[in-house]
Design an enzyme around this catalytic site. Sequence first.
Site, PDB file in Angstrom:
ATOM      1  N   CYS A  90      33.975   6.644  21.037  1.00  0.00           N
ATOM      2  CA  CYS A  90      33.320   5.634  21.645  1.00  0.00           C
ATOM      3  C   CYS A  90      33.752   5.132  22.958  1.00  0.00           C
ATOM      4  CB  CYS A  90      33.187   4.124  20.676  1.00  0.00           C
ATOM      5  SG  CYS A  90      31.970   3.006  21.104  1.00  0.00           S
ATOM      6  N   HIS A 182      32.594   6.081  15.174  1.00  0.00           N
ATOM      7  CA  HIS A 182      33.718   5.614  14.750  1.00  0.00           C
ATOM      8  C   HIS A 182      34.292   6.499  13.309  1.00  0.00           C
ATOM      9  CE1 HIS A 182      34.246   2.437  17.840  1.00  0.00           C
ATOM     10  NE2 HIS A 182      33.046   2.423  17.878  1.00  0.00           N
ATOM     11  N   GLU A 184      37.138   6.412  12.258  1.00  0.00           N
ATOM     12  CA  GLU A 184      38.346   5.887  11.879  1.00  0.00           C
ATOM     13  C   GLU A 184      37.681   4.415  10.949  1.00  0.00           C
ATOM     14  OE1 GLU A 184      37.186   3.597  15.587  1.00  0.00           O
ATOM     15  OE2 GLU A 184      36.972   5.607  14.808  1.00  0.00           O
TER      16      GLU A 184
END
Length: 204
Positions: A90, A182, A184
């Site tokens: 991002c 994302h 994560e």
Amino acid sequence: MQIEDGKENSMVTVGVLGIQGAVKEHLEKLRLIPNVEAITVKTHQELNKVQGIIIPGGESTAIGKLLKEFSLMEPLKQRIEQGLPVWGTCAGMILLAKEICKEPTGHLEVMNIAVKRNAYGSQLNSFSTTKIIEEILENPIPLVFIRAPYVERFWGEARVIAEVEGNIVACRENNMLATSFHPELTEDLSFHRYFVERMILGKE
């Protein structure tokens, strides 16, 4: 695609740029991969310890400003240009890009991509989807987009890894990986494994 216990005895040290953004989430994911030591990078000394680094999502303008305040902009750029594996998620994608649309300059300016900031609109336009990304995994991977950019143009050795609704959301160029989304923030480890195993350890 896994690092098998007993077959990969040496530890690999992977850093997460720790000055702003989703640092903790990346560290937690990396620590689930065998033989990975995950550390926060805030200093030149910590940068010199790592064999790969993740630039997390957050505020790209703030991270860029802090990179200069922490005297990390030039050392990080130099290490990437010398071949250090790097993955920007991002905001990290924006920091890696050589061009940011409608802005006169970039930040690290190392990757042959032009990106559009907040391409999907505000926080209210955040969304999730799933997609098979053949280079990463044969099964669908969850993708989370939050005030995400996307790639408008790419050139040179940069190549597209994934598109969503006709927009380029993941690219790789040699030692550099950039994703609009994302990983994560999901339960999936595919991208973190790809970064460690394919890009750092060279298990192509």
